[in-house]
Design a protein around this motif. Structure first.
Motif, PDB file in Angstrom:
ATOM      1  N   SER A 136       0.819  -1.238  -0.078  1.00 27.46           N
ATOM      2  CA  SER A 136      -0.045  -0.006   0.175  1.00 27.46           C
ATOM      3  C   SER A 136       0.821   1.363  -0.106  1.00 27.46           C
ATOM      4  CB  SER A 136      -0.715   0.144   1.163  1.00 27.46           C
ATOM      5  OG  SER A 136      -0.304   0.006   2.293  1.00 27.46           O
ATOM      6  N   ARG A 175       3.136   4.142  -1.438  1.00 30.83           N
ATOM      7  CA  ARG A 175       3.066   4.696  -2.905  1.00 30.83           C
ATOM      8  C   ARG A 175       4.528   5.084  -3.333  1.00 30.83           C
ATOM      9  NH1 ARG A 175      -0.345   3.466  -6.554  1.00 30.83           N
ATOM     10  NH2 ARG A 175       0.146   5.363  -7.424  1.00 30.83           N
ATOM     11  N   GLU A 198       5.757   9.672  -7.871  1.00 28.51           N
ATOM     12  CA  GLU A 198       5.319   9.712  -9.103  1.00 28.51           C
ATOM     13  C   GLU A 198       6.490  10.349  -9.985  1.00 28.51           C
ATOM     14  OE1 GLU A 198       1.449  11.276  -9.663  1.00 28.51           O
ATOM     15  OE2 GLU A 198       0.609   9.689  -8.316  1.00 28.51           O
ATOM     16  N   ALA A 237       3.667   5.901 -12.408  1.00 28.10           N
ATOM     17  CA  ALA A 237       3.316   6.010 -10.991  1.00 28.10           C
ATOM     18  C   ALA A 237       2.668   4.670 -10.642  1.00 28.10           C
ATOM     19  CB  ALA A 237       1.843   6.850 -10.775  1.00 28.10           C
ATOM     20  N   PRO A 283       2.602   1.397  -7.055  1.00 27.03           N
ATOM     21  CA  PRO A 283       3.078   1.090  -5.578  1.00 27.03           C
ATOM     22  C   PRO A 283       4.413   0.492  -5.415  1.00 27.03           C
ATOM     23  CG  PRO A 283       1.655  -0.631  -6.609  1.00 27.03           C
ATOM     24  CD  PRO A 283       1.747   0.401  -7.846  1.00 27.03           C
ATOM     25  N   GLU A 311      -0.242   0.312 -13.751  1.00 23.81           N
ATOM     26  CA  GLU A 311      -0.946   1.315 -13.707  1.00 23.81           C
ATOM     27  C   GLU A 311      -0.987   2.634 -14.523  1.00 23.81           C
ATOM     28  OE1 GLU A 311      -0.775   4.625  -9.873  1.00 23.81           O
ATOM     29  OE2 GLU A 311      -0.920   2.245  -9.408  1.00 23.81           O
TER      30      GLU A 311
END
Length: 254
Positions: A140, A142, A145, A150, A152, A228
């Motif tokens: 979870s 991150r 970016e 971007a 996890p 993602e």
């Protein structure tokens, strides 16, 4: 077996996880994207050096480089994954049919590199003992970016006897170019991991009495970012099936 001999076997069709192969030879993760997306991926790696330590970047269209001068990134890993618009469309031992002249390949440090040092320090490496792939998990947490990229943090997990955790931390901290020290020890729920027996990549590994889970940043993180961020094309190693380079593990030790 030399790295060149291992690459030749993979080029010939052998498919196997590479943990424990070619003692002392540096292993690398692979992520390949079109040149139009390469700057964002390079910036993503620069901003997230724990999961994405860059060992080399090949020129657009190049299939070999100084870390494997007789090698070919299209054929010399045992297994690849191909993504189109973020969706996995193939798992194959040869990506030649997908190759394009604008593709840029990143070689990312791999934690298999420090496993020899762990063993030499008396720290057991359970997945090697059990003959399975290392377990890896999307967390979870991150990553920072970078442009359009971007995703996890992905971690690899190794069961370590509680009285050897400090040794494992000290040993791996001396290899910052291949992920370095762990990012977390203990409760996997703090990483958002619900079940250690259900890794997102790799295989579950059986702990021994007294073992605790220790988590390292993992070079599969760019693949989670591909899913993602959805670049038009990406080629990567299948988790645990690495590029074995001519570099030596001790080249990355401080």
């Amino acid at each position: 077996m030399t790295p060149a001999q291992a690459r030749a076997r993979f080029r010939g069709g052998l498919v196997t996880p590479t943990a424990g192969w070619c003692d002392g030879a540096t292993q690398a993760n692979l992520i390949t994207v079109p040149r139009a997306q390469a700057w964002d991926f390079l910036l993503f790696a620069q901003r997230n050096p724990k999961p994405c330590p860059v060992l080399d970047v090949l020129d657009a269209g190049a299939v070999t480089g100084p870390l494997m001068p007789d090698g070919d990134v299209r054929t010399d890993l045992p297994l690849y994954r191909v993504y189109v618009d973020g969706e996995q469309v193939a798992e194959t031992p040869d990506v030649s049919e997908w190759w394009r002249a604008d593709l840029v390949s990143f070689l990312i440090g791999c934690s298999f590199t420090f496993e020899r040092a762990l063993g030499s320090a008396g720290v057991p490496v359970r997945h090697v003992e059990q003959g399975v792939n290392v377990p890896m998990y999307r967390t979870s947490w991150r990553c920072r970016e970078a442009g359009a990229v971007a995703g996890p943090l992905v971690v690899s997990m190794r069961w370590v006897p509680a009285d050897l955790v400090a040794t494992a931390v000290a040993v791996t901290a001396r290899y910052p170019a291949v992920h370095g020290a762990p990012v977390h020890t203990g409760d996997p729920r703090e990483l958002g991991i619900a079940d250690l027996d259900s890794p997102d990549y790799g295989d579950p590994v059986r702990p021994e009495p007294g073992d605790v889970p220790v988590f390292w940043a993992c070079g599969v993180t760019p693949q989670a970012a591909v899913v993602e961020s959805r670049p038009p094309l990406a080629i990567a190693h299948a988790p645990g099936h690495m590029l074995i380079t001519d570099a030596r593990d001790d080249d990355h030790r401080i």
